[in-house]
Design a protein around this motif. Structure first.
Motif, mmCIF file in Angstrom:
data_model
loop_
_atom_site.group_PDB
_atom_site.id
_atom_site.type_symbol
_atom_site.label_atom_id
_atom_site.label_comp_id
_atom_site.label_asym_id
_atom_site.label_seq_id
_atom_site.Cartn_x
_atom_site.Cartn_y
_atom_site.Cartn_z
ATOM 1 N N GLU A 70 0.480 -1.147 -0.259
ATOM 2 C CA GLU A 70 0.244 0.043 -0.210
ATOM 3 C C GLU A 70 0.731 1.409 0.133
ATOM 4 O O GLU A 70 1.998 1.826 0.647
ATOM 5 C CB GLU A 70 -0.497 0.101 1.047
ATOM 6 N N LEU A 73 0.559 6.434 3.184
ATOM 7 C CA LEU A 73 -1.576 7.344 3.577
ATOM 8 C C LEU A 73 -2.449 5.942 3.325
ATOM 9 O O LEU A 73 -2.934 5.619 4.350
ATOM 10 C CB LEU A 73 -1.960 8.100 2.510
ATOM 11 N N GLY A 74 -2.341 4.366 2.769
ATOM 12 C CA GLY A 74 -2.904 3.944 2.448
ATOM 13 C C GLY A 74 -3.379 2.597 4.097
ATOM 14 O O GLY A 74 -4.126 2.716 4.077
ATOM 15 N N PRO A 77 -5.506 3.858 7.452
ATOM 16 C CA PRO A 77 -6.628 2.944 8.113
ATOM 17 C C PRO A 77 -6.431 1.978 8.661
ATOM 18 O O PRO A 77 -7.058 1.001 8.543
ATOM 19 C CB PRO A 77 -7.845 3.413 7.056
ATOM 20 N N TYR A 78 -5.643 1.028 7.720
ATOM 21 C CA TYR A 78 -5.487 -0.244 9.009
ATOM 22 C C TYR A 78 -4.995 -0.113 10.049
ATOM 23 O O TYR A 78 -5.294 -1.166 10.653
ATOM 24 C CB TYR A 78 -4.076 -1.303 7.763
ATOM 25 N N THR A 162 -13.637 13.519 14.121
ATOM 26 C CA THR A 162 -13.431 12.516 12.825
ATOM 27 C C THR A 162 -14.400 11.635 11.993
ATOM 28 O O THR A 162 -14.140 11.814 10.900
ATOM 29 C CB THR A 162 -12.384 11.422 14.307
ATOM 30 N N MET A 167 -13.184 3.702 14.370
ATOM 31 C CA MET A 167 -11.691 3.730 13.077
ATOM 32 C C MET A 167 -11.907 5.490 13.045
ATOM 33 O O MET A 167 -12.588 5.356 11.825
ATOM 34 C CB MET A 167 -12.817 3.035 12.032
ATOM 35 N N CYS A 168 -11.024 5.837 13.208
ATOM 36 C CA CYS A 168 -11.265 7.086 13.316
ATOM 37 C C CYS A 168 -10.710 7.968 12.425
ATOM 38 O O CYS A 168 -10.765 8.724 10.887
ATOM 39 C CB CYS A 168 -10.295 7.836 14.669
ATOM 40 N N ASN A 169 -9.376 6.896 12.149
ATOM 41 C CA ASN A 169 -8.174 7.884 10.820
ATOM 42 C C ASN A 169 -7.846 8.996 10.854
ATOM 43 O O ASN A 169 -8.418 9.575 9.679
ATOM 44 C CB ASN A 169 -8.950 7.078 9.068
ATOM 45 N N ARG A 172 -3.087 12.494 10.233
ATOM 46 C CA ARG A 172 -2.157 12.676 8.881
ATOM 47 C C ARG A 172 -0.358 13.186 9.185
ATOM 48 O O ARG A 172 -0.035 13.124 9.807
ATOM 49 C CB ARG A 172 -2.120 13.676 7.469
ATOM 50 N N ARG A 177 -6.333 15.206 10.026
ATOM 51 C CA ARG A 177 -6.904 15.927 8.875
ATOM 52 C C ARG A 177 -7.980 16.547 8.401
ATOM 53 O O ARG A 177 -7.816 17.742 7.890
ATOM 54 C CB ARG A 177 -7.589 14.553 8.062
ATOM 55 N N ARG A 308 -0.861 12.734 -1.558
ATOM 56 C CA ARG A 308 -0.651 12.278 -2.992
ATOM 57 C C ARG A 308 0.433 12.201 -3.301
ATOM 58 O O ARG A 308 1.388 13.339 -3.525
ATOM 59 C CB ARG A 308 -2.058 11.937 -4.200
ATOM 60 N N GLY A 309 1.549 10.996 -3.560
ATOM 61 C CA GLY A 309 2.954 10.387 -4.616
ATOM 62 C C GLY A 309 3.304 10.549 -3.418
ATOM 63 O O GLY A 309 4.565 11.766 -3.206
#
Ligand code: SF4
Ligand code: SF4
Lengths: 384, 205
Positions: A70, A73-74, A77-78, A162, A167-169, A172, A177, A308-309
């Protein structure tokens, strides 16, 4: 009785009918007090435990390997799903590791938001843990429901901030966020102000309760020496009298700004672990009061960090935080690409479970539940 | 005295029990389907696709750039980009998703698709009563099922939607100003090319 095959049997096959009077019992994985799917293979001599083998892995979902495919960032959430009671501290530990890896600075306000959410997480984790512990010991419902009533208020705060309750995620790399919505600070202040009253009530309910004391004092003793050697962290370690709190040791984030004490136990039994968490909640309330008072205005994200990136330069980093359960660490190796080359979680629940046998030997079978409850495990984190 | 602690505890339970008849802070549950707590504004559940105007097919903001498909951690979005362009709500020809499916049995409501979408086309819904007995088809939502109007978005997340609307309007104004300036520059440049060559440059800035 266990259906274990011959190879994993704890008890040798009876040879002499007078010799082998041990009983092998499989506790779990669907036992109501195993906090998820966890099994213990227990050999009993009458009521006494003479051998105990924890069996885990039922909830394994390949978290570390998936994270290697992943983006950085991906995986965020995990990490919520590791310790699903405390997603915000898991977020923080992972963000800390990546920030170390990429050398990202976090703005002031975001640091405060992180402390506030992490300490709220600690409050709700400890409150519900005590509820679960008493539930395991047969106090059906009442303590747990009182704890959940308070937890609900904190979860409402999380949801307002959030968007999710568990599952706040939220965090960053380089900040958080979203900023708090209007009125959130006042609402949080209200919850924090009311919390000591709940703690008083909770103490009224249990601290001097004779049944609780009889069931927990002197049960499941863990010596400070064994705890250190086994790598135990968090409330378990401090209940054994070892002064080690990563908030004080590492002073990650902005923890050096807050005045709070680290409570210590001296017997290392289940009662100390219970009491320590009660005291820790009071200290968390203190931190929260200071943080809510001092939070400055300003940006909540480092403007240089892209969502991103995101490609940190090659290198490795270990970020750790004092999660409510102990030292939660993330070890990352980057090869300069957009996903980590190696991603490793150091889960406190798993490491704290490794001394379970040491604490349970010689105890009654009914105490095993109390001891396991006092370890504070979440299977999502143990099995990953 | 032995038993004192237990009596104290029982007094506490009694206080909570009796208190639940008088105070709201000791009786926090509600009778769910009949009684509902107000929805918290920031709540999120599953994504939906925003469209402007009355027609969901024409007004869909998604331009099928496939970013969310790539960034979604469990890869539960699948998009097929259209071959042709169709005018969107503002009349500009755009690509559109020929197929846009989200498998909500896999979606973990993480909101990363929302964060990465550069076109404000995908947002989080708050609807939670979604149980179905069709495990596969019923949980694979196509673009018709996913489409929700901007009015609906404003209704469920008023603050966020207001910010999004403002920033979209700003973008559009900027774009219009830019194209106007470009058009003006072009016309003035052709009209005054011999008289005043410097003004065209100024307008372009
Ligand atoms: S929803 Fe947004 S990110 Fe996803 S394809 Fe459409 S425009 Fe691109
Ligand atoms: S919310 Fe997360 S899991 Fe669900 S579609 Fe969006 S990115 Fe994928």
């Amino acid at each position: 009785m266990s259906t274990a095959t011959e190879a994993v049997r704890l008890i040798p096959k009876p040879t002499d009918s007078h010799e082998c009077q041990l009983l092998e019992v499989s506790m779990g994985p669907q036992h109501p007090s195993t906090h998820g799917v966890f099994r213990m293979d227990v050999a009993l001599d009458g009521e006494r435990v003479v051998k105990l083998k924890p069996v885990f892995g039922y909830l394994h979902r390949n978290h570390e390997k998936i994270a290697e495919t992943e983006s950085y960032l991906g995986s965020m959430p995990y990490t919520d799903r590791l310790d699903y009671m405390c997603s915000l501290t898991s977020n923080w530990a992972y963000a800390l590791a990546v920030e170390k890896l990429a050398g990202i600075q976090v703005p002031e306000r975001a640091e405060y938001l992180r402390v506030i959410t992490a300490e709220l997480t600690r409050l709700q984790n400890h409150a519900s843990l005590i509820g679960f512990l008493l539930q395991d010991m047969g106090a059906s419902g009442t303590p747990l429901m009182y704890a959940f009533r308070e937890r609900e208020k904190i979860l409402d705060l999380f949801e307002a901030l959030t968007g999710a309750r568990m599952m706040c995620n939220y965090m960053r790399f380089g900040g958080c966020r979203v900023d708090m919505p209007a009125g959130w600070l006042q609402q949080a202040q209200k919850v924090v102000d009311a919390f000591p009253r709940f703690l008083d009530e909770y103490e009224q309910l249990f601290t001097e309760n004779e049944i609780l004391m009889a069931r927990t004092q002197g049960v499941g003793v863990l010596s400070g020496e064994l705890a250190v050697n086994a790598g135990i962290t968090g409330p378990m370690l401090r209940a054994s009298g070892v002064n080690y709190d990563i908030r004080k040791v590492d002073k990650y984030g902005i923890y050096e700004r807050f005045a709070f004490r680290v409570p210590l136990g001296d017997h290392g039994d289940v009662y100390d672990r219970y009491m320590l968490r009660m005291l820790e909640m009071r200290e968390s309330v203190k931190i929260l009061q200071q943080a809510l008072r001092d939070i400055p205005p300003g940006p909540i994200m480092d403007p240089k960090t892209k969502i991103r990136g995101f490609r940190p330069k090659a290198g490795e980093a270990y970020g750790r935080t004092e999660s409510p359960k102990g030292e939660l660490g993330f070890y990352l190796i980057s090869d300069g690409s957009s996903n980590p080359y190696r991603y490793r979680v150091r889960p406190p629940s798993l490491v704290n479970l490794t001394v379970l046998e040491g604490m349970c030997l010689g105890q009654n079978v009914a105490d095993v539940m109390a001891i396991l409850g006092s370890v504070d495990i979440v299977m999502g984190e143990v099995d990953r | 005295m032995l038993g004192e602690g237990i009596l104290k505890g029982l007094a506490e339970t009694a206080r909570n029990f009796l208190g639940s008849y008088v105070g709201k802070d000791r009786l926090t549950t509600v009778q769910y389907p009949e009684e509902r707590l107000p929805q918290i504004e920031a709540a999120r559940n599953f994504p939906f696709l925003v469209y402007d105007g009355p027609d969901w097919q024409q007004g869909m903001r998604c331009v099928s750039c496939l970013i969310c498909e790539k960034e979604c951690p469990p890869k539960c979005i699948s998009i097929e980009k259209s071959k042709d362009k169709k005018p969107d709500a503002t009349g500009k020809p755009q690509f559109y998703p020929a197929v846009f499916n989200i498998d909500v049995s896999v979606c973990m409501s993480c909101q990363i698709c929302v964060e990465v979408c550069p076109f404000e086309a995908i947002k989080m819904d708050v609807e939670f009563e979604l149980s179905t007995d069709d495990r596969f088809g019923g949980l694979l939502w196509n673009k018709e099922r996913l489409a929700r109007s901007n009015e609906y978005y404003r209704q469920i997340h008023p603050t966020e939607a207001a910010a999004v609307d403002a920033h979209l309007a700003e973008d559009r104004a900027k774009l219009e100003a830019k194209s106007k300036a470009a058009a003006e520059a072009k016309s003035s440049a052709t009209a005054m090319v011999s008289a005043q060559p410097a003004s065209g440059v100024a307008a372009e800035k």
